[in-house]
Design an enzyme around this catalytic site. Sequence first.
Site, PDB file in Angstrom:
ATOM      1  CG  HIS A  32     -20.713 -31.040 -43.868  1.00 16.51           C
ATOM      2  ND1 HIS A  32     -20.673 -30.340 -45.054  1.00 16.51           N
ATOM      3  CD2 HIS A  32     -20.967 -30.124 -42.900  1.00 16.51           C
ATOM      4  CE1 HIS A  32     -20.920 -29.061 -44.815  1.00 16.51           C
ATOM      5  NE2 HIS A  32     -21.087 -28.897 -43.508  1.00 16.51           N
ATOM      6  CG  HIS A  35     -16.765 -28.512 -44.640  1.00 18.46           C
ATOM      7  ND1 HIS A  35     -17.466 -29.231 -43.695  1.00 18.46           N
ATOM      8  CD2 HIS A  35     -16.848 -27.207 -44.253  1.00 18.46           C
ATOM      9  CE1 HIS A  35     -17.936 -28.412 -42.770  1.00 18.46           C
ATOM     10  NE2 HIS A  35     -17.589 -27.179 -43.088  1.00 18.46           N
ATOM     11  CD  GLN A  59     -17.190 -17.510 -37.394  1.00 22.29           C
ATOM     12  OE1 GLN A  59     -16.100 -17.258 -37.898  1.00 22.29           O
ATOM     13  NE2 GLN A  59     -18.099 -18.216 -38.035  1.00 22.29           N
ATOM     14  CB  VAL A 174     -23.206 -30.422 -50.538  1.00 24.14           C
ATOM     15  CG1 VAL A 174     -23.354 -31.933 -50.616  1.00 24.14           C
ATOM     16  CG2 VAL A 174     -22.182 -29.938 -51.561  1.00 24.14           C
ATOM     17  CB  SER A 184     -20.689 -28.664 -38.417  1.00 24.29           C
ATOM     18  OG  SER A 184     -19.781 -28.621 -39.505  1.00 24.29           O
TER      19      SER A 184
END
Lengths: 291, 291
Positions: A32, A35, A59, A174, A184
């Site tokens: 998006h 990134h 993770q 952002v 995401s």
Amino acid sequence: MAESVSEVRAWVNQRRGEGRTIGLVPTMGFLHDGHLSLVKRAKAAGHAVVMSIFVNPLQFGPGEDYDRYPRDIARDRKLAERTGVDLLFTPSVEEMYPRALQVTLRVGDLANRLCGLSRPGHFDGVATVVAKLFHIVEPDEAFFGEKDYQQLRIIQTMVEDLNLPVKVIGCPTVREADGLAMSSRNRYLSPEERRRAAVLSRALFDAARRCREGTTRAAELVQSVTQQLSSAGLEVEYVSAVREEDLGQVDQIDQPCRLLAAVRVGETRLIDNVALEAGKGMGHVSAYVDR
Amino acid sequence: MAESVSEVRAWVNQRRGEGRTIGLVPTMGFLHDGHLSLVKRAKAAGHAVVMSIFVNPLQFGPGEDYDRYPRDIARDRKLAERTGVDLLFTPSVEEMYPRALQVTLRVGDLANRLCGLSRPGHFDGVATVVAKLFHIVEPDEAFFGEKDYQQLRIIQTMVEDLNLPVKVIGCPTVREADGLAMSSRNRYLSPEERRRAAVLSRALFDAARRCREGTTRAAELVQSVTQQLSSAGLEVEYVSAVREEDLGQVDQIDQPCRLLAAVRVGETRLIDNVALEAGKGMGHVSAYVDR
């Protein structure tokens, strides 16, 4: 596009031979504008830019969304190319973890708070994969979003503690037009949940404003945010005001601080944070970026 | 001689600019011919050679010999210079650990056996400091003695697991005339203990010989070594036959194996190991190096 460690190393060596510096943007893909802002920042610094896309199983905890984490490599590739990524590194799980790791990274107190409380082992997995990426790419600078603020501070601390020869650059979050931090995971939200999700950033910005206007008692800010989130039907996991330095809780906002929150909107876990600056008047919220 | 990370980095950058490759010999100082053999090996490979001397508090447990570990930096400096070390790196504890580390390395099963059983946390401390040294010096090759065999295998595994851009070279153990593996800790031994200590290597060599001559049952070799050590009044901590690959115990010597032992001679803990090669006849013991 490179899928193997050796391809990346050969490519990086060639760029180095041409006198280029290297910038790394590590991602889990499903790109998006957040990134892409990291890529633009790396380009602006003059680097040959490597972006990695790797949904890192290490993770994710049991019961988390590793399997259904959104993936769309064809779309990612187009976006990366269009934004000027010079090398896209998309390793398989087998390339990154050919066997169970014997040696991993372990994060101390910095991981035992905030998101770490509900995601045990998460930041160990993050530190391990980021260290691997640093060793593979050997970037001069690596770019991470402030949206994952605890992650950013842990990676900066890892670099200091382990003397990694890389500079970690934190970049502003952002946001969508209504303030929601890009993620995401936003795609998990139903239209109704998506509308309610905007309350998260709105409540944090409101607290940042009140702090600038003179409310410096952390408990007051935290309580106000918690109330706004609950009123909107968001399930609060935590709201916490911490020092930027060590993510330790503060009573008074009298040094560089951050207000962080994690909520559930339906099944979806969302996080966000804003800088807290006491008595700075009505200035622009530093965590907000116009696109 | 450099005492700071930044001095080392500047020095290494300069050598790189001259087209040199870098070899690293990490030590805890109180140098003996074992250490110096690593330097010679690095010189022979054509590297500019960095030797670090750092008694790493992180790898000593409570009650161990951190405080009384032998130190003689003036003597070390002369020996290093004479052997051709190009840069001696002697950081203080504050330079390596300006604060308590938040991010460290953690070793899995490879550390939960052999020396790891009596020294919990030891190999985490070793892996952490070696990773730091690798990040500071960024060597092409790093040289370690086979005498600390478990350490060597853990560092090689760390490099593989974390994609560290360095090649780890294991070098044969250097021994005194009676076979005792050189170690800075040998200086703890009284003359009488020093004489008895020779039984450790003698018993291991004897087992290696018997293995070459056809005794491939691990238990038989282990029992014979244990008996020889006990008869000489050495307190046996462990005697173990393991695969070189993963340090897992074996029943039969039918692949590359290693026979390792740890004993106490009085208050002093000594370790040693030999390669086990089944049915290789009466050849030279590979772990033995003539000086």
